[in-house]
Design an enzyme around this catalytic site. Structure first.
Site, PDB file in Angstrom:
ATOM      1  N   ASN A 170      -8.122  -2.592  13.764  1.00 50.88           N
ATOM      2  CA  ASN A 170      -9.492  -2.962  13.363  1.00 50.88           C
ATOM      3  C   ASN A 170      -9.533  -4.198  12.469  1.00 50.88           C
ATOM      4  O   ASN A 170     -10.565  -4.513  11.891  1.00 50.88           O
ATOM      5  CB  ASN A 170     -10.176  -1.782  12.657  1.00 50.88           C
ATOM      6  CG  ASN A 170      -9.455  -1.365  11.377  1.00 50.88           C
ATOM      7  OD1 ASN A 170      -8.506  -2.014  10.948  1.00 50.88           O
ATOM      8  ND2 ASN A 170      -9.905  -0.270  10.785  1.00 50.88           N
ATOM      9  N   ASP A 196       0.809  -1.215   0.000  1.00 49.20           N
ATOM     10  CA  ASP A 196       0.000   0.000   0.000  1.00 49.20           C
ATOM     11  C   ASP A 196       0.844   1.268   0.000  1.00 49.20           C
ATOM     12  O   ASP A 196       2.056   1.232   0.187  1.00 49.20           O
ATOM     13  CB  ASP A 196      -0.984  -0.008   1.184  1.00 49.20           C
ATOM     14  CG  ASP A 196      -0.361  -0.564   2.473  1.00 49.20           C
ATOM     15  OD1 ASP A 196       0.874  -0.590   2.567  1.00 49.20           O
ATOM     16  OD2 ASP A 196      -1.119  -0.981   3.365  1.00 49.20           O
ATOM     17  N   GLU A 204      -9.945  -1.875   4.796  1.00 54.16           N
ATOM     18  CA  GLU A 204     -10.665  -1.586   6.027  1.00 54.16           C
ATOM     19  C   GLU A 204     -11.906  -2.485   6.153  1.00 54.16           C
ATOM     20  O   GLU A 204     -12.321  -3.107   5.163  1.00 54.16           O
ATOM     21  CB  GLU A 204     -11.088  -0.108   6.023  1.00 54.16           C
ATOM     22  CG  GLU A 204      -9.916   0.873   5.971  1.00 54.16           C
ATOM     23  CD  GLU A 204      -9.200   1.050   7.308  1.00 54.16           C
ATOM     24  OE1 GLU A 204      -9.118   0.095   8.117  1.00 54.16           O
ATOM     25  OE2 GLU A 204      -8.698   2.169   7.540  1.00 54.16           O
ATOM     26  N   HIS A 243      -7.654  -4.646   9.697  1.00 59.73           N
ATOM     27  CA  HIS A 243      -7.335  -4.449   8.272  1.00 59.73           C
ATOM     28  C   HIS A 243      -6.022  -5.141   7.915  1.00 59.73           C
ATOM     29  O   HIS A 243      -5.122  -5.269   8.745  1.00 59.73           O
ATOM     30  CB  HIS A 243      -7.319  -2.963   7.882  1.00 59.73           C
ATOM     31  CG  HIS A 243      -6.167  -2.146   8.387  1.00 59.73           C
ATOM     32  ND1 HIS A 243      -6.315  -0.852   8.841  1.00 59.73           N
ATOM     33  CD2 HIS A 243      -4.838  -2.411   8.505  1.00 59.73           C
ATOM     34  CE1 HIS A 243      -5.141  -0.370   9.194  1.00 59.73           C
ATOM     35  NE2 HIS A 243      -4.218  -1.295   9.003  1.00 59.73           N
TER      36      HIS A 243
HETATM   37  C1  F6R Z   1       1.281  -1.552   6.073  1.00 60.28           C
HETATM   38  C2  F6R Z   1      -0.006  -2.232   6.119  1.00 60.28           C
HETATM   39  C3  F6R Z   1      -0.864  -2.194   7.343  1.00 60.28           C
HETATM   40  C4  F6R Z   1      -0.075  -2.444   8.621  1.00 60.28           C
HETATM   41  C5  F6R Z   1      -0.996  -2.371   9.832  1.00 60.28           C
HETATM   42  C6  F6R Z   1      -0.241  -2.582  11.131  1.00 60.28           C
HETATM   43  O1  F6R Z   1       1.899  -1.717   4.807  1.00 60.28           O
HETATM   44  O2  F6R Z   1      -0.387  -2.791   5.150  1.00 60.28           O
HETATM   45  O3  F6R Z   1      -1.892  -3.139   7.218  1.00 60.28           O
HETATM   46  O4  F6R Z   1       0.534  -3.694   8.548  1.00 60.28           O
HETATM   47  O5  F6R Z   1      -1.647  -1.133   9.865  1.00 60.28           O
HETATM   48  O6  F6R Z   1       0.627  -1.501  11.325  1.00 60.28           O
HETATM   49  P1  F6R Z   1       1.680  -1.531  12.532  1.00 60.28           P
HETATM   50  O7  F6R Z   1       2.673  -2.590  12.201  1.00 60.28           O
HETATM   51  O8  F6R Z   1       2.322  -0.162  12.485  1.00 60.28           O
HETATM   52  O9  F6R Z   1       0.928  -1.823  13.776  1.00 60.28           O
END
Ligand code: F6R
Length: 255
Positions: A135, A66, A142, A137
């Site tokens: 959440n 992403d 989402e 994702h």
């Molecule tokens: C990042 C991504 C997100 C993160 C998720 C957890 O490329 O795709 O899904 O993996 O938001 O983020 P952290 O590791 O910062 O808790």
């Protein structure tokens, strides 16, 4: 089944070793890569391991999950910049083989379509690394994202923007939208490793355990994947029943 390791450090050792093994077995491997706090120790350990063992990464191909819409690649909070800082600039990857969605693409929908196509044309992702949002994702899919989605533009939830504000300067707003691989793109990967660490992920993992597969908790889709593993630390596993926790002690820390 959850693989439970003592802490993020032991997870970083295990996942780095696994990455190195997979790259040695297939130097042209296609990796799906994630950003975020969870991945930082993994990339840091992987760099050490690859350097110590002179691992050849020059033919590795990668697709990041992403990118924020509206951030240029050189913006410090862009995921392109994250990947440069934490991985790509530290080992001799070929920049032409390492893909991150372009948050400034003039036609976002066309860019998303092209991104999914390029993944498929590469032969598909061999190994996908994932973190998970509070959440549920994965990527930036989402709650409510259709399971058959391909790369698309997502409006970020308030929860995600609050969670991610810790990476941004105090007077800077977290972008409202992001480009993300779709859930179908993720599920097409031949192998998936999701990593969750820290006490703030405990209730998220409990939701995975207590729910059937549901679009309201996107990462529950991984229950349908034949080769998806959830690798978690003890703090993140705190609310899981013991019978679903598997402790691979013999793998925990490799010197
Ligand atoms: C990042 C991504 C997100 C993160 C998720 C957890 O490329 O795709 O899904 O993996 O938001 O983020 P952290 O590791 O910062 O808790």
């Amino acid at each position: 089944m959850f693989l439970v390791f003592p802490d993020p450090r032991s997870i970083a050792h295990y996942v780095s070793q696994l990455l190195a093994d997979r790259i040695r077995a297939n130097p042209q491997i296609v990796l799906g890569l994630a950003t975020g706090g969870t991945m930082e120790p993994v990339y840091a350990r992987f760099i050490e391991l690859a350097t110590e063992n002179q691992l050849d990464v020059s033919q590795v191909r990668s697709f990041n999950l992403d990118e924020y819409v509206g951030l240029p690649a050189d913006h410090p909070q862009s995921y392109a910049a994250y990947m440069q800082t934490h991985l790509f600039s530290r080992l001799p990857f070929n920049p032409l083989h390492c893909h991150v969605p372009d948050g400034l693409a003039p036609d976002l929908d066309a860019h998303c379509h092209d991104y999914s196509m390029r993944i498929q044309q590469s032969g598909g992702i061999d190994l996908q690394l994932l973190g998970v949002g509070g959440n549920g994702h994965i990527g930036f899919n989402e709650p409510g994202t259709p399971f058959d989605s391909r790369c698309h533009v997502m409006t970020l939830s308030e929860r995600t923007r609050v969670d991610n504000s810790r990476f941004f300067a105090r007077d800077e707003l977290v972008p409202a939208k992001a480009i993300t691989m779709g859930l179908q793109d993720i599920m097409d990967a031949r192998e998936i490793i999701l990593i969750a660490t820290g006490p703030h992920k405990a209730s998220t993992l409990a939701k995975y355990y207590h729910n059937d597969v549901t679009e309201t908790v996107p990462f529950t889709i991984l229950k349908r994947h034949p080769r998806a593993r959830l690798i978690v630390d003890e703090q993140a596993a705190a609310r899981l029943p013991a019978h679903v926790c598997h402790y691979p002690e013999e793998l925990a820390v490799r010197p």
